[in-house]
Design a protein around this motif. Structure first.
Motif, PDB file in Angstrom:
ATOM      1  N   TYR A 291       0.887  -1.154   0.035  1.00  0.00           N
ATOM      2  CA  TYR A 291      -0.117  -0.030   0.004  1.00  0.00           C
ATOM      3  C   TYR A 291       0.832   1.354  -0.017  1.00  0.00           C
ATOM      4  O   TYR A 291       2.080   1.363   0.555  1.00  0.00           O
ATOM      5  CB  TYR A 291      -0.955   0.020   1.307  1.00  0.00           C
ATOM      6  CG  TYR A 291      -0.158   0.255   2.568  1.00  0.00           C
ATOM      7  CD1 TYR A 291      -0.374   1.543   2.902  1.00  0.00           C
ATOM      8  CD2 TYR A 291       0.308  -0.739   3.110  1.00  0.00           C
ATOM      9  CE1 TYR A 291       0.284   1.893   4.151  1.00  0.00           C
ATOM     10  CE2 TYR A 291       1.075  -0.478   4.668  1.00  0.00           C
ATOM     11  CZ  TYR A 291       0.974   0.945   4.841  1.00  0.00           C
ATOM     12  OH  TYR A 291       1.572   1.056   6.235  1.00  0.00           O
ATOM     13  N   SER A 292       0.350   2.403  -0.474  1.00  0.00           N
ATOM     14  CA  SER A 292       1.034   3.723  -0.836  1.00  0.00           C
ATOM     15  C   SER A 292       2.573   3.405  -1.204  1.00  0.00           C
ATOM     16  O   SER A 292       3.342   4.084  -0.740  1.00  0.00           O
ATOM     17  CB  SER A 292       1.398   4.184   0.724  1.00  0.00           C
ATOM     18  OG  SER A 292       0.037   4.416   1.423  1.00  0.00           O
TER      19      SER A 292
ATOM     20  N   HIS B   3      -8.342   7.675   3.176  1.00  0.00           N
ATOM     21  CA  HIS B   3      -8.235   6.620   2.367  1.00  0.00           C
ATOM     22  C   HIS B   3      -9.254   5.731   2.606  1.00  0.00           C
ATOM     23  O   HIS B   3      -9.875   5.713   3.603  1.00  0.00           O
ATOM     24  CB  HIS B   3      -6.663   6.133   2.772  1.00  0.00           C
ATOM     25  CG  HIS B   3      -6.782   5.365   4.029  1.00  0.00           C
ATOM     26  ND1 HIS B   3      -7.041   6.152   5.406  1.00  0.00           N
ATOM     27  CD2 HIS B   3      -6.703   4.138   4.453  1.00  0.00           C
ATOM     28  CE1 HIS B   3      -6.773   5.376   6.164  1.00  0.00           C
ATOM     29  NE2 HIS B   3      -6.745   4.048   5.714  1.00  0.00           N
TER      30      HIS B   3
ATOM     31  N   GLN C 140     -14.080   6.653   2.774  1.00  0.00           N
ATOM     32  CA  GLN C 140     -13.019   6.846   3.101  1.00  0.00           C
ATOM     33  C   GLN C 140     -13.073   7.337   4.638  1.00  0.00           C
ATOM     34  O   GLN C 140     -13.821   7.822   5.050  1.00  0.00           O
ATOM     35  CB  GLN C 140     -12.301   8.096   2.060  1.00  0.00           C
ATOM     36  CG  GLN C 140     -12.082   7.724   0.748  1.00  0.00           C
ATOM     37  CD  GLN C 140     -11.463   8.932   0.144  1.00  0.00           C
ATOM     38  OE1 GLN C 140     -11.802   9.874   0.265  1.00  0.00           O
ATOM     39  NE2 GLN C 140     -10.426   8.594  -0.767  1.00  0.00           N
TER      40      GLN C 140
END
Length: 206
Positions: free
Chosen positions: A75-76, A122, A179
């Motif tokens: 992730y990211s 997110h 989110q």
């Protein structure tokens, strides 16, 4: 449902396009404090860096990823190789699996050292989590507010105050439509530790 409704002592929230269950005292205060002290001291904390708009910045919190040997989590822009389960994290995982009725093979630990550490907007919707992921979130330490907004929106529609020893389970289609964030605040000076357990699926399952 209003934000005040979401802050009730025990809440099961069904927004038609998302399901959450909040258990404020999932673990008693004494044991929660023991868990917090041990994890703060024994976790090998790291602070990954991200590249945003051409600038390299450190994420505003410290993290650690534990899990089964094949539970790599991306992730990211980072691939997190799992650290081996500790006895304490294994015990917490066992209790949580009994609670939610689903296997959990990885946990992301986020340490918010004070109110200036945060998590931006997110969704936990990475492909490795499957089509309708369950995210099982245990909070230890200082209470922080978790905000929700619809994807594509800008207005906070729900907030939940995550108390010491509380459990939040996000499931169903929640990550498709919503989110969430932990915003900065000057009101909090103590640390908060968040353990988010997940089921990472291998490529043949996704």
């Amino acid at each position: 449902m209003s934000r005040s409704d979401a802050q009730s002592a025990r809440a099961s929230l069904d927004w038609s396009d998302g399901q959450l269950q909040y258990l404020p005292q999932w673990v008693d205060a004494r044991m929660a404090e023991q868990w917090l002290r041990e994890l703060l001291v024994r976790t090998p904390w790291a602070q990954p860096q991200l590249t945003l708009y051409g600038r390299t910045v450190a994420v505003p919190r410290q993290v650690a990823w534990y899990g089964d040997v094949d539970a790599r989590y991306c992730y990211s822009g980072h691939t997190h190789v799992p650290l081996p389960w500790t006895p304490l994290l294994s015990e917490i995982r066992r209790r949580l699996e009994e609670q939610v009725g689903q296997p959990l093979n990885g946990v992301l630990l986020n340490l918010y050292r004070d109110g200036q550490d945060a998590m931006g907007w997110h969704s936990d919707d990475e492909a490795a989590l499957g089509p309708d992921p369950m995210v099982v979130s245990l909070s230890l330490g200082a209470a922080r507010r978790l905000d929700f907004r619809r994807k594509g929106g800008s207005r906070i529609e729900h907030s939940i105050r995550l108390e010491h020893g509380s459990l939040l389970v996000m499931s169903g289609s929640t990550q498709h439509h919503w989110q969430h964030q932990i915003a900065r605040t000057r009101k909090v000076t103590a640390p908060r530790l968040n353990l988010t357990f997940r089921l990472i699926r291998n490529e043949s399952e996704t």
